[in-house]
Write an enzyme that holds these catalytic residues in place. Structure first.
Site, mmCIF file in Angstrom:
data_model
loop_
_atom_site.group_PDB
_atom_site.id
_atom_site.type_symbol
_atom_site.label_atom_id
_atom_site.label_comp_id
_atom_site.label_asym_id
_atom_site.label_seq_id
_atom_site.Cartn_x
_atom_site.Cartn_y
_atom_site.Cartn_z
ATOM 1 N N HIS A 26 0.838 -1.154 -0.095
ATOM 2 C CA HIS A 26 -0.096 0.057 0.199
ATOM 3 C C HIS A 26 0.921 1.306 -0.008
ATOM 4 C CE1 HIS A 26 -3.478 2.651 1.625
ATOM 5 N NE2 HIS A 26 -4.096 1.803 0.577
ATOM 6 N N HIS A 81 -8.946 10.948 -0.281
ATOM 7 C CA HIS A 81 -8.089 9.749 -0.217
ATOM 8 C C HIS A 81 -7.040 9.859 0.350
ATOM 9 C CE1 HIS A 81 -5.715 6.392 -2.024
ATOM 10 N NE2 HIS A 81 -6.949 5.749 -2.083
#
Length: 578
Positions: free
Chosen positions: A272, A464
């Site tokens: 990630h 985000h």
């Protein structure tokens, strides 16, 4: 998996969403990193310990559809944008499911009940009937119609003429923390913000090669963002099996793109981390970011970037960040014991706050703020992880034995935030909080606060970005600030096991911790008007408004895999996830 519940019957992923951006079900067509991966170490471990193992391209296959990029939630959003379900044409979906509140909280996980005016609480069949059209009146073509946007004329324009005009950030900028440019905002709110073309612009130097660490990739789109499309690019990713093959297939037309794979031994982990390493003829630069390398992440969402100064000599990444007065916070998958427990995840953050901050008078009234775009499974009550260990980390201030219990504010968009956003309901594809996870932790709603960002002009640009901080009681000062790829989950931050003698982390993550002591300050002042960006120092640019706005009893957290049909979004559509 098809299941019946108090919220209706849907086909949903079998994933428990303990991941940060939702893993796809087996066989789902994805080219982003949504699959568990395997582990080892690499020459980049000091930056993000993702071990690169070069993969040779496979034989050419048919082109990969853009719909295949991302998680199941993102794919659903992409399909909704291409084939929207109009509010006016879907009476069978409205009012189909009962609104079921949880206990006495008023928190319903079904259709939105935050609708305005006459729409609230009614199905489409209850609304007033439209008068039949006059046959003499010429009817415009329906397919070219768009509803009026509350966000103004620029809402439907992809990029204004000056959107890609690159500009150098102020050379004396103290923090070098920036937000992204957002299509559809007043120009002043993009003055000093960065698009990917700005980051890669030749104004910053002559780029020779680069390394892109990320979770989701659209290779063709990424290549177009470079000023020259033939400079070597190394992709560090976590995909495997079918997803890996699709990623390699994307790069077939681009021989200058190579791959390194990060491997994980921990199930359901992801790569990630989001970082760029840029080599110029003039030196070396590191960018820590929150955006995936796909178009949807760079235009109408709120994202953050930490931009390094030029480093003339390539040095170990840890030293680079430390010399800039900022410290890296990383996660790498594995189970750790002894002193290794403090190397990664939230225990790494706890150690840095213990060593590099000092107690503050009245700190028990200084709230902890966490802001994120996804939520993992945290247990049946707050003591299981959130208050049991994560809050202990976030409340650490120096070498002090007393651990106060200050307020904890968690910012996550409500259904209404998503519905009225620039993107409308499809913005929720980047907020993959699932119904099956939410139903198991209804206690969490008492912590929730809305996404509001009027000071930065981004209230309608869904976040985000992921940020964590400790603010003063009047929200004018910060004890520290962290921007990171890590969402609110045990997978990202790690969880203690075996009576607190072992730390288990599932995913690779990376962020940057800002400490006042590194800048010769006791605290950071909060910049209440961060745009337009100026060269003069005026405080830390927090991306959202302070103080945070609590959910009301009518507010519901956005849950991506249930329908919302009671009110249209800003495009006149409803949300019917596939």
């Amino acid at each position: 998996m098809s299941q019946d519940s108090q919220h209706g019957k849907w086909t949903i992923s079998s994933s428990d969403d303990d991941d940060d951006e939702a893993l796809p079900p087996s066989g789902t067509a994805t080219s982003g990193s949504r699959q568990p991966a395997e582990s080892s170490h690499s020459s980049y471990r000091s930056a993000t310990p993702s071990p690169p193992v070069e993969v040779k391209p496979e034989p050419a296959k048919p082109p990969v559809s853009s719909l295949a990029v991302g998680s199941e939630a993102r794919q659903s959003a992409a399909k909704s944008q291409l084939n929207p379900v109009k509010y006016e044409t879907s009476p069978s979906l409205a009012g189909k499911r009962k609104k079921v509140a949880s206990d006495s909280t008023g928190w319903a996980l079904s259709d939105s009940d935050e609708d305005d005016g006459e729409v609230k609480g009614k199905s489409l069949s209850d609304l007033p009937k439209k008068e039949p059209p006059n046959p003499k009146t010429k009817k415009p073509k329906v397919e070219s119609e768009r509803p009026p946007s509350p966000h103004g004329r620029l809402y439907y324009i992809d990029e204004p003429d000056d959107f890609f005009e690159s500009c150098l950030p102020p050379l004396n900028d103290t923090y070098r923390f920036y937000l992204n440019k957002v299509t559809g905002l007043e120009k002043k709110y993009n003055n000093g913000a960065l698009h990917i073309r700005d980051i890669l612009s030749p104004l910053f130097g002559t780029l020779k090669e680069s390394v892109q660490f990320n979770y989701c990739f659209d290779i063709a789109w990424m290549v177009k963002q470079y000023p020259s499309e033939d400079r070597p690019v190394l992709i560090v990713h976590g995909d495997k099996r079918e997803a890996k093959a699709r990623l390699i297939q994307q790069a077939q037309p681009f021989p200058h793109v190579r791959f390194c794979q990060a491997k994980l031994d921990i199930a359901f982990g992801t790569h990630h981390t989001k970082m760029m390493l840029l080599w110029y003829e003039e030196g070396f630069r590191v960018i820590i970011l929150t955006s995936n390398l796909i178009r949807a992440d760079w235009y109408q969402k709120t994202q953050g970037y930490v931009y390094s100064l030029f480093i003339v000599v390539v040095v170990v990444y840890l030293s680079v960040i430390k010399d800039m007065g900022r410290l890296p916070i990383g996660s790498t998958p594995g189970r750790y014991v002894g002193s290794d427990m403090e190397r990664w995840g939230h225990l790494r953050l706890r150690k840095l706050l213990y060593e590099h901050t000092n107690p503050i008078p009245g700190e028990e009234r200084w709230p902890v703020i966490g802001q994120f775009s996804s939520i993992g499974s945290m247990g049946l009550d707050k003591s299981k992880w959130l208050a049991g260990e994560f809050q202990r980390t976030l409340t650490t201030l120096g070498k002090y034995s007393l651990r106060p219990d200050p307020p904890v504010h968690l910012l996550y968009p409500s259904v209404e935030d998503v519905r009225t956003s620039l993107e409308g309901y499809p913005a929720g594809g980047s907020l993959p909080y699932s119904i099956q996870t939410a139903q198991k932790q209804l206690w969490l709603h008492s912590y929730f606060h809305r996404w509001k960002a009027e000071a930065t002009g981004r209230s309608h640009a869904m976040p985000h970005i992921k940020t964590y901080m400790r603010a003063s009681q009047d929200y004018s000062q910060l004890a520290w600030f962290l921007v990171t790829s890590a969402n609110l989950s045990k997978a990202a931050w790690g969880a203690l096991e075996k009576n607190n003698t072992q730390m288990m982390v599932r995913s690779y993550e990376l962020g940057v911790l800002y400490l006042p002591s590194a800048f010769g300050m006791k605290t950071f002042s909060v910049d209440k008007n961060p745009f337009p960006v100026s060269a003069s120092f005026s405080g830390f640019p927090v991306p959202f408004d302070l103080p945070p706005t609590s959910y009301t009893t009518k507010d519901q957290p956005w849950i991506w895999n249930i329908p919302y049909s009671q009110a249209p979004d800003t495009h006149g559509n409803i949300w019917v996830p596939s």
